[in-house]
Design a protein around this motif. Structure first.
Motif, PDB file in Angstrom:
ATOM      1  N   GLU A 102     -39.647 -22.625 -34.325  1.00 43.19           N
ATOM      2  CA  GLU A 102     -39.471 -23.668 -35.334  1.00 43.19           C
ATOM      3  C   GLU A 102     -40.467 -24.807 -35.153  1.00 43.19           C
ATOM      4  O   GLU A 102     -40.890 -25.442 -36.112  1.00 43.19           O
ATOM      5  CB  GLU A 102     -38.055 -24.238 -35.266  1.00 43.19           C
ATOM      6  CG  GLU A 102     -37.799 -25.336 -36.278  1.00 43.19           C
ATOM      7  CD  GLU A 102     -36.623 -26.223 -35.927  1.00 43.19           C
ATOM      8  OE1 GLU A 102     -36.464 -27.277 -36.567  1.00 43.19           O
ATOM      9  OE2 GLU A 102     -35.865 -25.875 -35.005  1.00 43.19           O
ATOM     10  N   GLU A 103     -40.856 -25.070 -33.915  1.00 46.90           N
ATOM     11  CA  GLU A 103     -41.735 -26.197 -33.620  1.00 46.90           C
ATOM     12  C   GLU A 103     -43.196 -25.798 -33.456  1.00 46.90           C
ATOM     13  O   GLU A 103     -44.052 -26.653 -33.207  1.00 46.90           O
ATOM     14  CB  GLU A 103     -41.253 -26.907 -32.351  1.00 46.90           C
ATOM     15  CG  GLU A 103     -39.839 -27.462 -32.485  1.00 46.90           C
ATOM     16  CD  GLU A 103     -39.367 -28.161 -31.237  1.00 46.90           C
ATOM     17  OE1 GLU A 103     -40.105 -28.145 -30.215  1.00 46.90           O
ATOM     18  OE2 GLU A 103     -38.257 -28.719 -31.260  1.00 46.90           O
ATOM     19  N   PHE A 104     -43.504 -24.498 -33.622  1.00 49.00           N
ATOM     20  CA  PHE A 104     -44.877 -24.062 -33.355  1.00 49.00           C
ATOM     21  C   PHE A 104     -45.824 -24.485 -34.461  1.00 49.00           C
ATOM     22  O   PHE A 104     -45.602 -24.244 -35.647  1.00 49.00           O
ATOM     23  CB  PHE A 104     -44.955 -22.544 -33.184  1.00 49.00           C
ATOM     24  CG  PHE A 104     -46.378 -22.064 -33.009  1.00 49.00           C
ATOM     25  CD1 PHE A 104     -47.075 -22.343 -31.841  1.00 49.00           C
ATOM     26  CD2 PHE A 104     -47.031 -21.379 -34.025  1.00 49.00           C
ATOM     27  CE1 PHE A 104     -48.393 -21.940 -31.679  1.00 49.00           C
ATOM     28  CE2 PHE A 104     -48.343 -20.965 -33.867  1.00 49.00           C
ATOM     29  CZ  PHE A 104     -49.022 -21.245 -32.690  1.00 49.00           C
ATOM     30  N   GLU A 105     -46.923 -25.099 -34.044  1.00 46.99           N
ATOM     31  CA  GLU A 105     -48.006 -25.495 -34.940  1.00 46.99           C
ATOM     32  C   GLU A 105     -49.300 -25.408 -34.132  1.00 46.99           C
ATOM     33  O   GLU A 105     -49.394 -25.977 -33.041  1.00 46.99           O
ATOM     34  CB  GLU A 105     -47.781 -26.923 -35.424  1.00 46.99           C
ATOM     35  CG  GLU A 105     -48.718 -27.375 -36.512  1.00 46.99           C
ATOM     36  CD  GLU A 105     -48.214 -28.655 -37.177  1.00 46.99           C
ATOM     37  OE1 GLU A 105     -47.268 -28.564 -37.990  1.00 46.99           O
ATOM     38  OE2 GLU A 105     -48.739 -29.734 -36.866  1.00 46.99           O
ATOM     39  N   GLY A 106     -50.264 -24.681 -34.629  1.00 47.23           N
ATOM     40  CA  GLY A 106     -51.500 -24.526 -33.874  1.00 47.23           C
ATOM     41  C   GLY A 106     -52.311 -23.369 -34.397  1.00 47.23           C
ATOM     42  O   GLY A 106     -52.110 -22.890 -35.516  1.00 47.23           O
ATOM     43  N   VAL A 107     -53.244 -22.923 -33.567  1.00 46.52           N
ATOM     44  CA  VAL A 107     -54.147 -21.833 -33.953  1.00 46.52           C
ATOM     45  C   VAL A 107     -53.868 -20.616 -33.073  1.00 46.52           C
ATOM     46  O   VAL A 107     -53.959 -20.697 -31.844  1.00 46.52           O
ATOM     47  CB  VAL A 107     -55.623 -22.256 -33.812  1.00 46.52           C
ATOM     48  CG1 VAL A 107     -56.538 -21.081 -34.154  1.00 46.52           C
ATOM     49  CG2 VAL A 107     -55.920 -23.442 -34.716  1.00 46.52           C
ATOM     50  N   ILE A 108     -53.520 -19.508 -33.703  1.00 42.86           N
ATOM     51  CA  ILE A 108     -53.370 -18.238 -32.993  1.00 42.86           C
ATOM     52  C   ILE A 108     -54.762 -17.641 -32.862  1.00 42.86           C
ATOM     53  O   ILE A 108     -55.493 -17.522 -33.850  1.00 42.86           O
ATOM     54  CB  ILE A 108     -52.447 -17.282 -33.774  1.00 42.86           C
ATOM     55  CG1 ILE A 108     -51.074 -17.933 -33.984  1.00 42.86           C
ATOM     56  CG2 ILE A 108     -52.310 -15.949 -33.049  1.00 42.86           C
ATOM     57  CD1 ILE A 108     -50.178 -17.157 -34.937  1.00 42.86           C
ATOM     58  N   PRO A 109     -55.198 -17.290 -31.643  1.00 38.25           N
ATOM     59  CA  PRO A 109     -56.584 -16.842 -31.449  1.00 38.25           C
ATOM     60  C   PRO A 109     -56.943 -15.608 -32.270  1.00 38.25           C
ATOM     61  O   PRO A 109     -56.104 -14.743 -32.526  1.00 38.25           O
ATOM     62  CB  PRO A 109     -56.638 -16.521 -29.940  1.00 38.25           C
ATOM     63  CG  PRO A 109     -55.521 -17.296 -29.334  1.00 38.25           C
ATOM     64  CD  PRO A 109     -54.445 -17.332 -30.376  1.00 38.25           C
ATOM     65  N   ALA A 110     -58.198 -15.548 -32.677  1.00 37.50           N
ATOM     66  CA  ALA A 110     -58.702 -14.368 -33.375  1.00 37.50           C
ATOM     67  C   ALA A 110     -58.522 -13.146 -32.495  1.00 37.50           C
ATOM     68  O   ALA A 110     -58.730 -13.199 -31.280  1.00 37.50           O
ATOM     69  CB  ALA A 110     -60.183 -14.559 -33.717  1.00 37.50           C
ATOM     70  N   GLY A 111     -58.136 -12.051 -33.079  1.00 38.21           N
ATOM     71  CA  GLY A 111     -57.888 -10.819 -32.327  1.00 38.21           C
ATOM     72  C   GLY A 111     -56.441 -10.654 -31.929  1.00 38.21           C
ATOM     73  O   GLY A 111     -56.008  -9.543 -31.628  1.00 38.21           O
ATOM     74  N   GLU A 112     -55.670 -11.763 -31.936  1.00 35.60           N
ATOM     75  CA  GLU A 112     -54.249 -11.678 -31.673  1.00 35.60           C
ATOM     76  C   GLU A 112     -53.514 -11.377 -32.975  1.00 35.60           C
ATOM     77  O   GLU A 112     -54.013 -11.666 -34.071  1.00 35.60           O
ATOM     78  CB  GLU A 112     -53.723 -12.996 -31.083  1.00 35.60           C
ATOM     79  CG  GLU A 112     -53.968 -13.157 -29.602  1.00 35.60           C
ATOM     80  CD  GLU A 112     -53.223 -12.104 -28.787  1.00 35.60           C
ATOM     81  OE1 GLU A 112     -51.984 -12.075 -28.821  1.00 35.60           O
ATOM     82  OE2 GLU A 112     -53.906 -11.290 -28.131  1.00 35.60           O
ATOM     83  N   TYR A 113     -52.321 -10.835 -32.856  1.00 39.94           N
ATOM     84  CA  TYR A 113     -51.506 -10.554 -34.036  1.00 39.94           C
ATOM     85  C   TYR A 113     -51.276 -11.850 -34.821  1.00 39.94           C
ATOM     86  O   TYR A 113     -50.870 -12.864 -34.264  1.00 39.94           O
ATOM     87  CB  TYR A 113     -50.166  -9.966 -33.605  1.00 39.94           C
ATOM     88  CG  TYR A 113     -49.226  -9.665 -34.754  1.00 39.94           C
ATOM     89  CD1 TYR A 113     -49.412  -8.536 -35.549  1.00 39.94           C
ATOM     90  CD2 TYR A 113     -48.166 -10.512 -35.037  1.00 39.94           C
ATOM     91  CE1 TYR A 113     -48.557  -8.257 -36.603  1.00 39.94           C
ATOM     92  CE2 TYR A 113     -47.295 -10.242 -36.086  1.00 39.94           C
ATOM     93  CZ  TYR A 113     -47.498  -9.113 -36.856  1.00 39.94           C
ATOM     94  OH  TYR A 113     -46.650  -8.841 -37.911  1.00 39.94           O
ATOM     95  N   GLY A 114     -51.594 -11.823 -36.118  1.00 43.75           N
ATOM     96  CA  GLY A 114     -51.420 -13.010 -36.946  1.00 43.75           C
ATOM     97  C   GLY A 114     -52.433 -14.099 -36.675  1.00 43.75           C
ATOM     98  O   GLY A 114     -52.174 -15.274 -36.966  1.00 43.75           O
ATOM     99  N   GLY A 115     -53.585 -13.752 -36.144  1.00 48.68           N
ATOM    100  CA  GLY A 115     -54.598 -14.754 -35.806  1.00 48.68           C
ATOM    101  C   GLY A 115     -54.901 -15.683 -36.965  1.00 48.68           C
ATOM    102  O   GLY A 115     -55.137 -15.242 -38.080  1.00 48.68           O
ATOM    103  N   GLY A 116     -54.875 -16.997 -36.698  1.00 43.13           N
ATOM    104  CA  GLY A 116     -55.129 -17.988 -37.734  1.00 43.13           C
ATOM    105  C   GLY A 116     -54.344 -19.262 -37.465  1.00 43.13           C
ATOM    106  O   GLY A 116     -53.674 -19.398 -36.450  1.00 43.13           O
TER     107      GLY A 116
END
Length: 220
Positions: A102-116
């Motif tokens: 619920e509190e997650f906000e940030g950048v998921i690294p490229a190459g990871e699932y759902g990267g963005g």
């Protein structure tokens, strides 16, 4: 829908490398012995939580999540929730997420699932409203398993009554490849904000846009 706890988060854990992504592993992370994480994601006074995140991944979309027991049941909503009862928004079920998401906000690294990039567009509490034909309350998880659930949102931006209805997919309500639901604002449920331009929308937690989160984390 699929079970909660360890089983409910199996898909979530299996798709992510927590050594690379900053996404929360959750209290039921494999091998953690069930130890709880700190944080206020369980809600105050037992209130059930919801969150709507904007996710700029391979496709730009909204993620709609409702707390059911100790997980966040999740749907990908390409056009986002609407305050207009005439708008029937496609909602595709995805894997259960931990409450801490619920509190997650940030950048998921490229190459990871759902990267963005991810921002919290709205969050708050909700009230289950599902009932049977005689008007008796029905357990919310049970109503989802049967393919129709009603609830009232109390968010920073979204308010009023909504319904999730499955129109395609198996009776278990899981995140099968062919499963699809509709997310609809019910008539008479109060007014709320319309769906924003996701590129210009601001986080309900930090006031940041997708671009600002991406720029700040890129400098880190």
């Amino acid at each position: 829908m699929d079970g909660e706890g360890d089983d409910g988060l199996r898909d979530y854990h299996g798709k992510r490398d927590f050594g690379r992504t900053g996404e929360p592993a959750g209290r039921q992370a494999p091998g953690d012995g069930g130890a709880g994480s700190e944080g206020g994601t369980g809600g105050e006074g037992g209130a059930l939580r919801f969150v709507v995140q904007i996710h700029d991944a391979s496709t730009l979309h909204f993620d709609f999540r409702l707390q059911v027991a100790d997980v966040l049941k999740s749907w990908s909503v390409p056009k986002g929730p609407s305050a207009d009862p005439s708008d029937k928004r496609l909602a595709v079920p995805t894997e259960d997420h931990p409450l801490e998401y619920e509190e997650f906000e940030g950048v998921i690294p490229a190459g990871e699932y759902g990267g963005g990039t991810v921002i919290v567009w709205d969050h708050g509490t909700y009230e289950p409203l599902s009932h049977d034909r005689r008007g008796r309350p029905v357990d919310f998880a049970e109503s989802l398993a049967h393919g129709h659930a009603r609830f009232r949102l109390h968010g920073a931006k979204l308010h009023g009554e909504y319904a999730l209805t499955r129109f395609r997919g198996g009776p278990d309500g899981g995140a099968a490849a062919d499963a699809a639901w509709l997310l609809v604002k019910t008539a008479g449920g109060g007014r709320g904000h319309g769906t924003p331009d996701p590129r210009r929308a601001r986080s309900a937690r930090t006031g940041r846009t997708l671009a600002r989160v991406a720029a700040e984390e890129g400098k880190a």
